[in-house]
Design a protein around this motif. Structure first.
Motif, PDB file in Angstrom:
ATOM      1  N   LEU A 188       0.888  -1.215  -0.060  1.00 35.07           N
ATOM      2  CA  LEU A 188       0.076   0.084  -0.058  1.00 35.07           C
ATOM      3  C   LEU A 188       0.962   1.371   0.024  1.00 35.07           C
ATOM      4  O   LEU A 188       0.724   2.269  -0.526  1.00 35.07           O
ATOM      5  CB  LEU A 188      -0.861   0.012   1.141  1.00 35.07           C
ATOM      6  CG  LEU A 188      -0.424   0.286   2.551  1.00 35.07           C
ATOM      7  CD1 LEU A 188      -0.130   1.765   2.857  1.00 35.07           C
ATOM      8  CD2 LEU A 188      -1.333  -0.485   3.495  1.00 35.07           C
ATOM      9  N   LEU A 189       1.942   1.287   0.666  1.00 37.04           N
ATOM     10  CA  LEU A 189       2.982   2.397   0.730  1.00 37.04           C
ATOM     11  C   LEU A 189       3.576   2.584  -0.801  1.00 37.04           C
ATOM     12  O   LEU A 189       3.751   3.811  -1.257  1.00 37.04           O
ATOM     13  CB  LEU A 189       4.112   2.379   1.615  1.00 37.04           C
ATOM     14  CG  LEU A 189       3.551   2.312   3.161  1.00 37.04           C
ATOM     15  CD1 LEU A 189       4.511   2.232   4.183  1.00 37.04           C
ATOM     16  CD2 LEU A 189       2.895   3.800   3.387  1.00 37.04           C
ATOM     17  N   ILE A 190       3.920   1.614  -1.475  1.00 40.31           N
ATOM     18  CA  ILE A 190       4.279   1.761  -2.809  1.00 40.31           C
ATOM     19  C   ILE A 190       3.389   2.309  -3.635  1.00 40.31           C
ATOM     20  O   ILE A 190       3.536   2.913  -4.638  1.00 40.31           O
ATOM     21  CB  ILE A 190       4.815   0.245  -3.416  1.00 40.31           C
ATOM     22  CG1 ILE A 190       5.926  -0.226  -2.792  1.00 40.31           C
ATOM     23  CG2 ILE A 190       4.964   0.216  -4.863  1.00 40.31           C
ATOM     24  CD1 ILE A 190       6.538  -1.506  -3.055  1.00 40.31           C
ATOM     25  N   ALA A 191       2.305   1.743  -3.525  1.00 42.07           N
ATOM     26  CA  ALA A 191       0.844   2.305  -4.330  1.00 42.07           C
ATOM     27  C   ALA A 191       0.800   3.883  -4.134  1.00 42.07           C
ATOM     28  O   ALA A 191       0.611   4.504  -4.943  1.00 42.07           O
ATOM     29  CB  ALA A 191      -0.262   1.580  -3.955  1.00 42.07           C
ATOM     30  N   ALA A 192       0.889   4.263  -2.594  1.00 39.15           N
ATOM     31  CA  ALA A 192       0.621   5.682  -2.569  1.00 39.15           C
ATOM     32  C   ALA A 192       1.816   6.342  -3.256  1.00 39.15           C
ATOM     33  O   ALA A 192       1.678   7.575  -3.816  1.00 39.15           O
ATOM     34  CB  ALA A 192       0.574   5.647  -0.874  1.00 39.15           C
ATOM     35  N   HIS A 193       3.038   5.912  -2.980  1.00 41.41           N
ATOM     36  CA  HIS A 193       4.256   6.665  -3.880  1.00 41.41           C
ATOM     37  C   HIS A 193       3.731   6.883  -5.363  1.00 41.41           C
ATOM     38  O   HIS A 193       4.256   7.833  -5.877  1.00 41.41           O
ATOM     39  CB  HIS A 193       5.344   5.765  -3.508  1.00 41.41           C
ATOM     40  CG  HIS A 193       6.584   6.377  -4.304  1.00 41.41           C
ATOM     41  ND1 HIS A 193       7.233   7.200  -3.629  1.00 41.41           N
ATOM     42  CD2 HIS A 193       7.279   6.096  -5.595  1.00 41.41           C
ATOM     43  CE1 HIS A 193       8.465   7.801  -4.308  1.00 41.41           C
ATOM     44  NE2 HIS A 193       8.210   6.853  -5.651  1.00 41.41           N
TER      45      HIS A 193
END
Length: 294
Positions: A188-193
């Motif tokens: 999810l943090l990669i997605a937000a990035h």
């Protein structure tokens, strides 16, 4: 039977740390380093593990063989040890401390016992035991109290029952939470990035979920050099849950996340090479840049 010599399969990051604790408490540890990598040999030497060369010699000299491997290797190595036990006729205690499904550990137990060995199911929870009080080894099986002797040599060993599969089941359930959460957080943090929402998401998580933010800040940077091992662990959890009539898809997805991480420069680092001070934001940026779009 008093334990005097412990055979370690294999002295990787976890096995080496366990052996180091035992050696510091004056219990002899040995390993079969024939055809092993330079890194494994160096880790063994650093922990004062004696190299006895072959697997046959390890079985001959050991009172207990402790198997600490990547999940995919657990069954094959147990088969090799069973063949040696059968050939040399020595009924050693075999302790499987791998992150594998309960149904698989029961098959391994049957294999070892069929050639005259005795068996304990074990589960390691926590990091390599370099800091006292942070690592627990749960054990189950009728011979678990014999294995618990190693608690006199610096390890925290807790017997939880007489049944093979109980310790492994505990490991599967616990790792589903901890490593499953790390996989979800990473993705999810990669997605937000990639959505350009790094700061906004992190501000919200830090505000509304501060405990979760602290967990992800700690767990994701330390995960990357271990992702290759966690692929198999997530697959074992998936098989465990499927056997129980639950969905296995969540954990096959988590395995896919770790497979993607493993293919990056961070995933290719060894634990010794990994920068333990690397910030979470740096890790996510690198992963987001290196993981190819599907």
């Amino acid at each position: 039977m008093p334990i005097q010599t412990v055979g370690i399969l294999s002295p990787g990051d976890m096995g080496q740390a366990i052996a180091s604790v035992l050696n510091q408490h004056e219990l002899k540890t040995i390993a079969a380093l024939e055809n092993r990598s330079l890194r494994t040999r160096q880790l063994a030497a650093a922990a004062n593990i004696e190299d006895v060369g072959s697997l046959t010699q390890l079985v001959i000299e050991s009172d207990v063989v402790l198997s600490v491997l990547v999940p995919a290797a657990a069954a094959e190595v147990a088969k090799q040890v069973a063949e040696v036990i059968d050939n040399v006729g020595k009924p050693i205690l075999y302790v499987d401390a791998n992150a594998i499904a309960p149904q698989k550990v029961k098959r391994i137990a049957h294999l070892i016992e069929s050639v005259g060995g005795t068996f304990v199911d074990a589960a390691i929870i926590g990091p390599p035991p370099r800091v006292p009080g942070r690592t627990r080894i749960y054990a189950s099986g009728k011979q678990a109290s014999e294995f618990q002797q190693l608690g006199n040599y610096g390890l925290d060993i807790r017997v939880i029952g007489d049944e093979i599969g109980q310790a492994s089941g505990l490991k599967m359930s616990y790792a589903a939470l901890t490593k499953g959460l790390t996989a979800i957080g990473t993705e999810l943090l990669i997605a937000a990035h990639r959505l350009g929402l790094d700061e906004e998401l992190w501000q919200e998580v830090s505000h509304s979920q501060p405990e979760l933010a602290a967990i992800l800040t700690r767990s994701i940077p330390s995960m990357t050099p271990k992702a290759h091992r966690w692929i198999g662990e997530m697959e074992e959890i998936a098989e465990t849950f499927q056997e129980l009539g639950l969905t296995e898809r969540i954990f096959y997805g988590a395995a896919d996340v770790y497979r993607l991480v493993n293919d990056t420069s961070l995933g290719q680092e060894t634990p010794e090479e990994s920068n333990r001070d690397r910030l979470l934001s740096e890790v996510i940026t690198t992963l987001a840049d290196e993981i190819a779009d599907e």
